[in-house]
Write an enzyme that holds these catalytic residues in place. Structure first.
Site, mmCIF file in Angstrom:
data_model
loop_
_atom_site.group_PDB
_atom_site.id
_atom_site.type_symbol
_atom_site.label_atom_id
_atom_site.label_comp_id
_atom_site.label_asym_id
_atom_site.label_seq_id
_atom_site.Cartn_x
_atom_site.Cartn_y
_atom_site.Cartn_z
ATOM 1 N N HIS A 195 4.357 14.094 6.382
ATOM 2 C CA HIS A 195 4.262 15.539 6.191
ATOM 3 C C HIS A 195 4.885 16.174 7.427
ATOM 4 O O HIS A 195 4.538 15.785 8.548
ATOM 5 C CB HIS A 195 2.808 15.995 6.041
ATOM 6 C CG HIS A 195 2.065 15.218 4.995
ATOM 7 N ND1 HIS A 195 2.184 15.478 3.647
ATOM 8 C CD2 HIS A 195 1.230 14.167 5.103
ATOM 9 C CE1 HIS A 195 1.428 14.615 2.974
ATOM 10 N NE2 HIS A 195 0.848 13.809 3.841
ATOM 11 N N CYS A 197 -1.833 -3.788 3.274
ATOM 12 C CA CYS A 197 -2.821 -4.860 3.130
ATOM 13 C C CYS A 197 -2.125 -6.212 3.249
ATOM 14 O O CYS A 197 -2.715 -7.243 3.021
ATOM 15 C CB CYS A 197 -3.575 -4.740 1.806
ATOM 16 S SG CYS A 197 -2.517 -4.704 0.368
ATOM 17 N N SER A 226 0.826 -1.203 0.000
ATOM 18 C CA SER A 226 0.000 0.000 0.000
ATOM 19 C C SER A 226 0.862 1.254 0.000
ATOM 20 O O SER A 226 1.456 1.582 -0.992
ATOM 21 C CB SER A 226 -1.020 0.024 1.135
ATOM 22 O OG SER A 226 -1.962 1.047 0.879
#
Length: 112
Positions: free
Chosen positions: A67, A82, A62
């Protein structure tokens, strides 16, 4: 049916020198992805002016995104797989070791 695990985290009180520059953030993120045994497909990072970084690592399982807001000592993390859910937990613990936040909060979502 659970298809994956997703950790969303906010790290507070992170030292500016760890999160202001793209090359430092990239090095930390890439090391965590490797040590957590996630399968990197590619990555993109953006250095903001005067400081702050956004990065996204596409993994076969995934993604991992980051940030940073050095002026606030803030890191936002998003780790989703996943695949083997223990790898998400391992990656999160590694990020905590690397960034050494004064405090943090996180949410664990089982997806599916």
């Amino acid at each position: 049916m659970i298809v994956g695990r997703h950790i969303i985290a906010e790290l507070y009180g992170v030292k500016e020198e760890l999160i202001a520059k793209e090359e430092v953030v990239r090095s930390i993120v890439e090391e965590v992805v490797d040590k957590a045994e996630l399968t990197k497909v590619g990555s993109v990072y953006k250095q903001f002016n005067p400081h702050g970084v956004t990065g996204i690592v596409l993994i076969a399982e995934s993604h991992v995104s980051i940030h940073t807001w050095p002026e606030y000592g803030l890191v936002n993390l998003d780790i989703f797989t996943c695949g083997d859910t223990s790898k998400v937990e391992k990656a999160f613990k590694l990020f905590l070791e690397k960034f050494k936040p004064e405090s943090y909060r996180h949410y664990v979502l089982d997806r599916g």
